[in-house]
Scaffold this motif. Structure first.
Motif, PDB file in Angstrom:
ATOM      1  N   GLN B 256       0.700  -1.300   0.072  1.00 19.28           N
ATOM      2  CA  GLN B 256       0.193  -0.184   0.139  1.00 19.28           C
ATOM      3  C   GLN B 256       1.082   1.280  -0.009  1.00 19.28           C
ATOM      4  OE1 GLN B 256      -2.500  -2.284  -0.740  1.00 19.28           O
ATOM      5  NE2 GLN B 256      -3.637  -0.238  -0.365  1.00 19.28           N
ATOM      6  N   GLU B 257       2.205   1.227  -0.048  1.00 20.52           N
ATOM      7  CA  GLU B 257       3.013   2.340  -0.176  1.00 20.52           C
ATOM      8  C   GLU B 257       2.939   3.072   1.270  1.00 20.52           C
ATOM      9  OE1 GLU B 257       1.667   3.341  -4.197  1.00 20.52           O
ATOM     10  OE2 GLU B 257       3.561   3.085  -4.869  1.00 20.52           O
ATOM     11  N   VAL B 258       2.894   2.589   2.282  1.00 17.55           N
ATOM     12  CA  VAL B 258       2.972   3.226   3.671  1.00 17.55           C
ATOM     13  C   VAL B 258       4.223   3.206   4.109  1.00 17.55           C
ATOM     14  CG1 VAL B 258       2.289   3.207   5.800  1.00 17.55           C
ATOM     15  CG2 VAL B 258       0.674   2.606   4.107  1.00 17.55           C
ATOM     16  N   GLU B 259       4.740   4.443   4.296  1.00 16.89           N
ATOM     17  CA  GLU B 259       6.115   4.238   4.976  1.00 16.89           C
ATOM     18  C   GLU B 259       5.999   4.126   6.393  1.00 16.89           C
ATOM     19  OE1 GLU B 259       9.955   7.496   5.622  1.00 16.89           O
ATOM     20  OE2 GLU B 259       8.036   8.463   4.871  1.00 16.89           O
ATOM     21  N   VAL B 260       6.892   3.091   6.526  1.00 13.93           N
ATOM     22  CA  VAL B 260       7.138   2.757   8.066  1.00 13.93           C
ATOM     23  C   VAL B 260       8.339   3.122   8.612  1.00 13.93           C
ATOM     24  CG1 VAL B 260       7.123   0.687   9.505  1.00 13.93           C
ATOM     25  CG2 VAL B 260       5.485   0.734   7.704  1.00 13.93           C
ATOM     26  N   CYS B 261       8.237   3.983   9.939  1.00 13.80           N
ATOM     27  CA  CYS B 261       9.515   4.404  10.550  1.00 13.80           C
ATOM     28  C   CYS B 261       9.246   3.890  11.932  1.00 13.80           C
ATOM     29  CB  CYS B 261       9.743   5.750  10.612  1.00 13.80           C
ATOM     30  SG  CYS B 261       8.290   6.812  11.105  1.00 13.80           S
ATOM     31  N   HIS B 262      10.576   3.056  12.775  1.00 15.11           N
ATOM     32  CA  HIS B 262      10.566   2.377  13.882  1.00 15.11           C
ATOM     33  C   HIS B 262      10.991   3.271  14.940  1.00 15.11           C
ATOM     34  CE1 HIS B 262       9.289  -1.417  11.993  1.00 15.11           C
ATOM     35  NE2 HIS B 262      10.220  -0.978  10.959  1.00 15.11           N
ATOM     36  N   HIS B 263      10.788   2.534  16.017  1.00 12.28           N
ATOM     37  CA  HIS B 263      11.263   3.436  17.371  1.00 12.28           C
ATOM     38  C   HIS B 263      11.129   4.853  17.447  1.00 12.28           C
ATOM     39  CE1 HIS B 263      13.304  -0.390  18.018  1.00 12.28           C
ATOM     40  NE2 HIS B 263      13.878  -0.238  16.962  1.00 12.28           N
ATOM     41  N   HIS B 264       9.624   4.964  16.986  1.00  6.72           N
ATOM     42  CA  HIS B 264       9.265   6.630  17.192  1.00  6.72           C
ATOM     43  C   HIS B 264       8.103   6.613  18.252  1.00  6.72           C
ATOM     44  CE1 HIS B 264      11.440   7.441  13.844  1.00  6.72           C
ATOM     45  NE2 HIS B 264      10.797   8.586  13.471  1.00  6.72           N
ATOM     46  N   VAL B 265       8.331   7.230  19.280  1.00  7.63           N
ATOM     47  CA  VAL B 265       7.189   7.218  20.348  1.00  7.63           C
ATOM     48  C   VAL B 265       6.785   8.765  20.548  1.00  7.63           C
ATOM     49  CG1 VAL B 265       6.833   7.021  22.880  1.00  7.63           C
ATOM     50  CG2 VAL B 265       8.316   5.239  21.728  1.00  7.63           C
ATOM     51  N   LEU B 266       5.437   8.964  20.181  1.00  6.50           N
ATOM     52  CA  LEU B 266       4.903  10.239  20.376  1.00  6.50           C
ATOM     53  C   LEU B 266       5.200  10.960  21.663  1.00  6.50           C
ATOM     54  CD1 LEU B 266       3.294  12.296  18.830  1.00  6.50           C
ATOM     55  CD2 LEU B 266       1.284  11.268  19.910  1.00  6.50           C
ATOM     56  N   GLN B 267       5.759  12.177  21.677  1.00  7.95           N
ATOM     57  CA  GLN B 267       6.316  13.200  22.774  1.00  7.95           C
ATOM     58  C   GLN B 267       4.967  14.190  22.877  1.00  7.95           C
ATOM     59  OE1 GLN B 267      10.068  15.011  22.907  1.00  7.95           O
ATOM     60  NE2 GLN B 267      10.479  13.642  24.604  1.00  7.95           N
ATOM     61  N   SER B 268       4.977  14.831  21.778  1.00  9.47           N
ATOM     62  CA  SER B 268       3.988  16.080  21.752  1.00  9.47           C
ATOM     63  C   SER B 268       3.623  16.370  20.381  1.00  9.47           C
ATOM     64  CB  SER B 268       4.931  17.242  22.322  1.00  9.47           C
ATOM     65  OG  SER B 268       5.956  17.518  21.278  1.00  9.47           O
ATOM     66  N   VAL B 269       2.406  17.220  20.368  1.00  7.79           N
ATOM     67  CA  VAL B 269       1.714  17.352  19.122  1.00  7.79           C
ATOM     68  C   VAL B 269       1.541  18.998  19.105  1.00  7.79           C
ATOM     69  CG1 VAL B 269      -0.435  16.664  19.964  1.00  7.79           C
ATOM     70  CG2 VAL B 269      -0.094  16.889  17.622  1.00  7.79           C
ATOM     71  N   ASP B 270       1.921  19.670  18.103  1.00  7.98           N
ATOM     72  CA  ASP B 270       1.754  21.092  17.927  1.00  7.98           C
ATOM     73  C   ASP B 270       0.245  21.156  16.915  1.00  7.98           C
ATOM     74  OD1 ASP B 270       1.211  23.694  17.033  1.00  7.98           O
ATOM     75  OD2 ASP B 270       3.223  24.202  17.417  1.00  7.98           O
ATOM     76  N   MET B 271      -0.867  21.529  17.343  1.00  5.85           N
ATOM     77  CA  MET B 271      -2.098  21.220  16.735  1.00  5.85           C
ATOM     78  C   MET B 271      -2.457  22.260  15.826  1.00  5.85           C
ATOM     79  SD  MET B 271      -4.543  19.570  19.645  1.00  5.85           S
ATOM     80  CE  MET B 271      -5.974  18.898  18.255  1.00  5.85           C
ATOM     81  N   ASP B 272      -1.591  23.485  16.057  1.00  5.87           N
ATOM     82  CA  ASP B 272      -1.686  24.577  14.964  1.00  5.87           C
ATOM     83  C   ASP B 272      -0.862  24.593  13.962  1.00  5.87           C
ATOM     84  OD1 ASP B 272      -3.751  26.142  16.643  1.00  5.87           O
ATOM     85  OD2 ASP B 272      -2.226  26.438  18.079  1.00  5.87           O
ATOM     86  N   ARG B 273       0.336  24.248  14.114  1.00  5.59           N
ATOM     87  CA  ARG B 273       1.378  23.831  13.172  1.00  5.59           C
ATOM     88  C   ARG B 273       1.262  22.653  12.454  1.00  5.59           C
ATOM     89  NH1 ARG B 273       7.039  25.572  15.510  1.00  5.59           N
ATOM     90  NH2 ARG B 273       7.825  25.592  13.607  1.00  5.59           N
ATOM     91  N   LYS B 274       0.506  21.696  13.105  1.00  2.34           N
ATOM     92  CA  LYS B 274       0.304  20.236  12.604  1.00  2.34           C
ATOM     93  C   LYS B 274       1.487  19.387  12.411  1.00  2.34           C
ATOM     94  CE  LYS B 274      -3.905  20.970   9.895  1.00  2.34           C
ATOM     95  NZ  LYS B 274      -4.574  21.081   8.681  1.00  2.34           N
TER      96      LYS B 274
END
Lengths: 120, 441
Positions: B256-274
């Motif tokens: 499906q041509e999905v790029e997978v990146c490993h060892h990524h743990v979400l820390q924060s998100v800037d919902m205005d700057r996306k």
């Protein structure tokens, strides 16, 4: 501890359709079956013209059943992915064809009444 | 045969849970209440009115004569959580997942509509937000888990929707509806879609993957996939904990041509700057997105973590309770049992797991009341209809030992993307879930 049970099978279908709709559908199916048996006994045989029309109606029932299932399940024919999918689809079509043909036969028999020349 | 697998229980029950949509290919499993009633005046407290709490209450009412069963939960609305993915994909309305707890509860259960504030397993007492003090002889912990949104810095659940391009379909029916609005708007125009999962244990570990595939499907249906990019940021070096399933998911991601990146743990998100910031093995990295479905870390409720029921040396940041993985009885308090997400067991925080926890807990609890040993053993069975597009899914089922344990071997292949597996997810599972709540499946 756990064993197969028709009771739980029915319980799941009650949950799926709601108890009223489920048992209403069962009742309608039973009613048509009884009516079918009634006209067979009343006429002492099958009316071939009526049977012919019933057979001709089968594809309509098959297509309608498949279309109905596709519609309620957000599916398309392109989603058929393996042998079991084709078997299930065929089963749906067969059920639709059989059910609709019986309905058509019964409806003709009840509306037209007994016709001796058509019977074998 | 594995030492964990009880064939009569596992095979019969799986068919019961998953077989209904197969058009009569299988039968359903009989509920436990077919067995003889047991007279007792035991006081049984059940914490949590989710799938596990309601279902075990229904089963015990049928099974025990004279028991005083108290259910503690301040939440009045019940959520059919397996439906949240369908809601967030625009296939069901928000109300699809909603019902009232009161409609599922049997007579004979005392429902305390308050939350537990303290559990004291030594004194065998539960205290509630209303100040009630409930003494118990047996305790069933079925609180579920909490979504730790605060652990994602910058995330605001109230701002989920098309304006921020942010989704949060785990949060409940309302958030799932907003997530669909965001995904629908995104797939209309295309862009960069980002998906991830937390590094903690989580409920339905397949759901982040399903939602990634569903978004891919909508992009393709709307003709916007060519100009779009999809990234799946996995928290570890794999995508799924069961090796054979992981390999299959990797292949589908590639196809499906999905790029997978490993060892990524979400820390924060800037919902205005996306912009999402992930912790990686090399520090942190920012990923800009046009659509991002946020799934936060998941933990035991604080009241459970403060109770002394949690594992002391495992999952110390999450607090799952220390139960035997086969009997689901607490390791240090033999009159305490766990059902569902709260259990500190190696696999499976799903409704299917709950279905299989129920007869085991019922068996051991009733046996204990009768002064004998229970016999049933939970083998870790869980299942996940892993949707790969609207109309197709893989019916994956596995146990503690990473065995695939298909309900219909030779008929419904677990690693094939099939329409019938989609039918089970879309049509049959909620009905079976509801029957399970009533103690009838």
């Amino acid at each position: 501890m756990e064993e197969f049970s028709v009771g739980t099978f029915l319980a799941v279908f009650e949950e799926m359709f709601g108890p009223w709709l489920f048992w209403a559908m069962v009742a309608v199916a039973a009613l048509i079956t009884v009516a079918y048996l009634y006209v067979l006994i009343r006429d002492h045989g099958m009316g071939m013209r009526r049977f012919l029309l019933a057979q001709l109606s089968m594809p309509i029932g098959a297509v309608a059943a498949v279309a109905f299932v596709m519609w309620i399940t957000n599916s398309r024919m392109a989603d058929i992915g393996g042998p079991i999918d084709w078997i299930v689809l065929l089963g749906v079509a067969v059920l639709g064809a059989g059910g609709f043909s019986i309905l058509v036969y019964v409806a003709q028999s009840l509306i037209r009444g007994k016709r001796e020349e058509d019977l074998i | 045969m594995t030492p964990y697998l009880d064939p009569s229980l596992a095979a019969a029950s799986r068919r019961g849970f998953l077989g209904i949509a197969a058009g009569g290919l299988a039968y359903a499993a009989a509920p436990g209440h077919a067995q003889a009633e047991v007279s007792t005046n035991a006081r049984i407290a059940i914490l949590g009115a989710g799938a596990g709490g309601i279902a075990i209450a229904n089963r015990l009412v049928e099974r025990l004569d004279g028991a005083r069963i108290t259910l503690v939960d301040g939440k009045t609305e019940h959520w059919y959580q397996p439906g949240l993915t369908l809601i967030a994909a625009g296939l069901r309305p928000g109300d699809y997942a909603r019902s009232q707890n009161a409609s599922w509860l049997p007579r004979g259960v005392d429902w305390v509509q308050e939350y537990a504030t303290e559990i004291d397993p030594e004194a065998q007492v539960v205290r509630t937000t209303g100040g009630q003090r409930l003494e118990y002889d047996y305790l069933i912990v079925s609180t579920g888990l909490v979504l730790d949104w605060d652990a994602v810095e910058g995330f605001d659940l109230d701002r989920v929707g098309p304006e921020t391009g942010t989704g949060a379909h785990y949060a409940g029916p309302d958030a799932a509806v907003k997530t669909w609005a965001a995904m629908d708007a995104f797939t209309d125009r295309g862009g960069h879609a980002l998906f991830s999962r937390p590094a903690t244990e989580m409920k339905c570990a397949g759901a982040p993957i399903k939602y990634c595939f569903l978004t891919d499907d909508y992009l393709r249906r709307k003709g916007t996939r060519d100009g779009s990019h999809i990234t799946y940021a996995a928290h570890s070096g794999i995508l799924f904990g069961v090796p054979v399933i992981n390999e299959k998911v990797v292949l589908i991601m590639r196809r499906q041509e999905v790029e997978v990146c490993h060892h990524h743990v979400l820390q924060s998100v800037d919902m205005d700057r996306k912009r999402a910031t992930f912790r990686t093995q090399d520090g942190t990295t920012d990923i800009d997105y046009d659509f991002f479905n946020v799934i936060p870390p998941q933990r035991a409720p604080q009241v459970v973590r403060d109770s002394g029921l949690s594992w002391e040396e495992r999952w110390t940041d999450q607090g799952w309770i220390e139960v035997d993985m086969h009997t689901l009885r607490h390791a240090r308090y033999p009159n305490v049992f766990g059902i569902g997400d709260i259990n500190g067991v190696p696999k499976g925080k799903t409704a299917a797991s709950v279905k299989f926890h129920l007869p085991v807990v019922e068996d051991h609890l009733v046996a204990q009341i009768q002064g004998r040993e229970g016999t049933l053993s939970y083998n870790g069975y869980t299942s996940c209809p892993l949707i790969t597009r609207v109309g197709r899914a893989m019916l994956i089922e596995f146990d503690y030992q990473d065995n695939l344990v298909p309900s219909f071997p030779g008929i419904v292949a677990p690693l094939e993307e099939l329409w019938i597996s989609w039918l089970m997810k879309e049509v049959a599972l909620k009905a079976t879930y509801n029957a399970m709540l009533r103690g009838r499946a």
